[in-house]
Write a protein that holds these residues in place. Structure first.
Motif, PDB file in Angstrom:
ATOM      1  N   UNK A   4      50.586 -75.925  40.717  1.00 27.93           N
ATOM      2  CA  UNK A   4      51.326 -76.825  41.600  1.00 27.93           C
ATOM      3  C   UNK A   4      50.585 -77.082  42.904  1.00 27.93           C
ATOM      4  N   UNK A   5      49.899 -76.069  43.435  1.00 30.85           N
ATOM      5  CA  UNK A   5      49.203 -76.277  44.704  1.00 30.85           C
ATOM      6  C   UNK A   5      48.091 -77.308  44.555  1.00 30.85           C
ATOM      7  N   UNK A   6      47.480 -77.373  43.395  1.00 31.96           N
ATOM      8  CA  UNK A   6      46.447 -78.380  43.168  1.00 31.96           C
ATOM      9  C   UNK A   6      47.065 -79.771  43.122  1.00 31.96           C
ATOM     10  N   UNK A   7      48.212 -79.898  42.476  1.00 32.15           N
ATOM     11  CA  UNK A   7      48.907 -81.183  42.447  1.00 32.15           C
ATOM     12  C   UNK A   7      49.316 -81.621  43.849  1.00 32.15           C
ATOM     13  N   UNK A   8      49.881 -80.697  44.614  1.00 31.80           N
ATOM     14  CA  UNK A   8      50.339 -81.017  45.967  1.00 31.80           C
ATOM     15  C   UNK A   8      49.164 -81.380  46.869  1.00 31.80           C
ATOM     16  N   UNK A   9      48.072 -80.640  46.782  1.00 30.76           N
ATOM     17  CA  UNK A   9      46.912 -80.942  47.622  1.00 30.76           C
ATOM     18  C   UNK A   9      46.294 -82.282  47.254  1.00 30.76           C
ATOM     19  N   UNK A  10      46.354 -82.636  45.982  1.00 29.77           N
ATOM     20  CA  UNK A  10      45.847 -83.938  45.546  1.00 29.77           C
ATOM     21  C   UNK A  10      46.722 -85.060  46.091  1.00 29.77           C
ATOM     22  N   UNK A  11      48.035 -84.875  46.024  1.00 27.57           N
ATOM     23  CA  UNK A  11      48.952 -85.869  46.596  1.00 27.57           C
ATOM     24  C   UNK A  11      48.679 -86.053  48.083  1.00 27.57           C
ATOM     25  N   UNK A  12      48.491 -84.945  48.779  1.00 27.27           N
ATOM     26  CA  UNK A  12      48.210 -85.015  50.207  1.00 27.27           C
ATOM     27  C   UNK A  12      46.911 -85.772  50.467  1.00 27.27           C
ATOM     28  N   UNK A  13      45.893 -85.539  49.645  1.00 24.88           N
ATOM     29  CA  UNK A  13      44.601 -86.200  49.843  1.00 24.88           C
ATOM     30  C   UNK A  13      44.707 -87.706  49.643  1.00 24.88           C
ATOM     31  N   UNK A  26      36.398 -74.087  48.884  1.00 22.27           N
ATOM     32  CA  UNK A  26      35.272 -74.642  48.143  1.00 22.27           C
ATOM     33  C   UNK A  26      35.701 -75.284  46.836  1.00 22.27           C
ATOM     34  N   UNK A  27      36.559 -74.591  46.091  1.00 22.42           N
ATOM     35  CA  UNK A  27      36.938 -75.074  44.762  1.00 22.42           C
ATOM     36  C   UNK A  27      37.947 -76.213  44.833  1.00 22.42           C
ATOM     37  N   UNK A  28      38.947 -76.072  45.699  1.00 18.77           N
ATOM     38  CA  UNK A  28      40.025 -77.067  45.677  1.00 18.77           C
ATOM     39  C   UNK A  28      40.037 -78.006  46.880  1.00 18.77           C
ATOM     40  N   UNK A  29      40.042 -77.459  48.083  1.00 20.54           N
ATOM     41  CA  UNK A  29      40.251 -78.311  49.258  1.00 20.54           C
ATOM     42  C   UNK A  29      39.168 -79.374  49.405  1.00 20.54           C
ATOM     43  N   UNK A  30      37.910 -78.986  49.278  1.00 21.81           N
ATOM     44  CA  UNK A  30      36.821 -79.949  49.439  1.00 21.81           C
ATOM     45  C   UNK A  30      36.850 -81.007  48.340  1.00 21.81           C
ATOM     46  N   UNK A  31      37.131 -80.591  47.106  1.00 18.61           N
ATOM     47  CA  UNK A  31      37.173 -81.545  45.991  1.00 18.61           C
ATOM     48  C   UNK A  31      38.364 -82.479  46.116  1.00 18.61           C
ATOM     49  N   UNK A  32      39.507 -81.945  46.572  1.00 18.92           N
ATOM     50  CA  UNK A  32      40.678 -82.797  46.784  1.00 18.92           C
ATOM     51  C   UNK A  32      40.374 -83.858  47.840  1.00 18.92           C
ATOM     52  N   UNK A  33      39.688 -83.453  48.898  1.00 19.68           N
ATOM     53  CA  UNK A  33      39.333 -84.401  49.952  1.00 19.68           C
ATOM     54  C   UNK A  33      38.433 -85.508  49.409  1.00 19.68           C
ATOM     55  N   UNK A  34      37.432 -85.143  48.607  1.00 23.72           N
ATOM     56  CA  UNK A  34      36.530 -86.138  48.018  1.00 23.72           C
ATOM     57  C   UNK A  34      37.292 -87.081  47.083  1.00 23.72           C
ATOM     58  N   UNK A  35      38.212 -86.507  46.313  1.00 26.22           N
ATOM     59  CA  UNK A  35      39.021 -87.300  45.393  1.00 26.22           C
ATOM     60  C   UNK A  35      39.845 -88.310  46.177  1.00 26.22           C
ATOM     61  N   UNK A  36      40.429 -87.861  47.285  1.00 26.63           N
ATOM     62  CA  UNK A  36      41.211 -88.746  48.133  1.00 26.63           C
ATOM     63  C   UNK A  36      40.384 -89.853  48.746  1.00 26.63           C
ATOM     64  N   UNK A  37      39.161 -89.525  49.126  1.00 30.45           N
ATOM     65  CA  UNK A  37      38.269 -90.540  49.696  1.00 30.45           C
ATOM     66  C   UNK A  37      37.937 -91.625  48.677  1.00 30.45           C
ATOM     67  N   UNK A  38      37.739 -91.216  47.431  1.00 27.50           N
ATOM     68  CA  UNK A  38      37.474 -92.192  46.365  1.00 27.50           C
ATOM     69  C   UNK A  38      38.683 -93.105  46.194  1.00 27.50           C
ATOM     70  N   UNK A  39      39.874 -92.488  46.153  1.00 31.12           N
ATOM     71  CA  UNK A  39      41.100 -93.274  45.997  1.00 31.12           C
ATOM     72  C   UNK A  39      41.255 -94.278  47.140  1.00 31.12           C
ATOM     73  N   UNK A  40      41.075 -93.835  48.370  1.00 31.27           N
ATOM     74  CA  UNK A  40      41.265 -94.708  49.524  1.00 31.27           C
ATOM     75  C   UNK A  40      40.240 -95.838  49.557  1.00 31.27           C
ATOM     76  N   UNK A  41      39.022 -95.543  49.124  1.00 30.41           N
ATOM     77  CA  UNK A  41      37.997 -96.581  49.104  1.00 30.41           C
ATOM     78  C   UNK A  41      38.334 -97.672  48.104  1.00 30.41           C
ATOM     79  N   UNK A  42      38.981 -97.299  47.015  1.00 30.70           N
ATOM     80  CA  UNK A  42      39.341 -98.296  45.998  1.00 30.70           C
ATOM     81  C   UNK A  42      40.613 -99.028  46.376  1.00 30.70           C
TER      82      UNK A  42
END
Length: 219
Positions: A162-171, A200-216
């Motif tokens: 769940x924390x991965x889902x929530x962090x992704x939503x936040x990103x 390293x495993x989750x927060x940084x990757x979630x941030x990158x994922x969010x950046x991709x989403x926002x750019x699109x």
């Protein structure tokens, strides 16, 4: 022997399983499968996983996919105790219920809301999908009333998922802070998962994922 783990760093389910592997002390032999380039459809990968999904785990010939199943398996086989996935039927049932809620409601709502933008199908978020995601967070908030963690007094694999889902939503820009119980639980989880390389495993990757989403979204 190391366990082969087919993954993509940005993938939320992959992140959850990797965090859990760290928690139980399992070394993963990481093998990147870039689903954005269609590598999951290669003949070599299809022989391993005909459903062509990530993450996929190969533990010396035992192949398993679906992150929540992988986490349960790793705890059952390699953890020193069952605190992350209790063997007691009632305690395990609560963990399973939270996992099913994540995959069937929370993460499903997240996917419907944001992934059409990520995949280039649209640049506009459907307001009905936003409402569904808000409803899912409201339900999660009720689950977490009076609880430090999602399914027990301590961390379980439900929290990892769940924390991965929530962090992704936040990103992606979803305001997690609107939900008091979720926000408090989220902070507890981040602190508890620090020792498992959460940043390293989750927060940084979630941030990158969010950046991709926002750019699109803005393109």
């Amino acid at each position: 022997m190391p366990i082969d783990f087919y993954y993509l760093p940005l993938s939320p389910p992959c992140r959850a399983a990797m965090l859990l592997a760290k928690a139980v002390g399992v070394h993963l032999n990481l093998k990147t499968v870039d689903v954005l380039k269609g590598e999951q459809m290669s003949p070599e990968f299809l022989k391993i996983n005909p459903q062509h999904t990530i993450p996929t785990l190969n533990d010396n010939g035992f192949v398993l996919w679906e992150s929540r199943c992988i986490m349960g398996y790793l705890v059952d086989k390699y953890a020193k105790d069952d605190s992350l996935y209790p063997k007691d039927p009632r305690a395990r049932a609560i963990v399973d219920q939270r996992l099913y809620f994540d995959i069937g409601t929370l993460n499903e709502s997240l996917t419907k809301c944001y992934y059409p933008v990520l995949t280039g199908k649209t640049k506009v978020i459907d307001e009905e999908n936003i409402k569904d995601l808000e409803n899912a967070f409201e339900t999660l908030d009720m689950f977490l009333d009076g609880r430090r963690f999602a399914a027990s007094v301590n961390l379980t694999i439900a929290d990892f998922s769940i924390v991965v889902t929530v962090s992704t939503a936040e990103s992606f820009g979803f305001d997690v802070g609107r939900y008091d119980n979720v926000a408090a639980w989220y902070e507890n989880c981040k602190k508890a998962l620090e020792r498992f390389d959460y940043e390293e495993i989750n927060a940084k990757s979630a941030k990158k994922f969010g950046e991709i989403y926002k750019s699109r979204l803005e393109a």
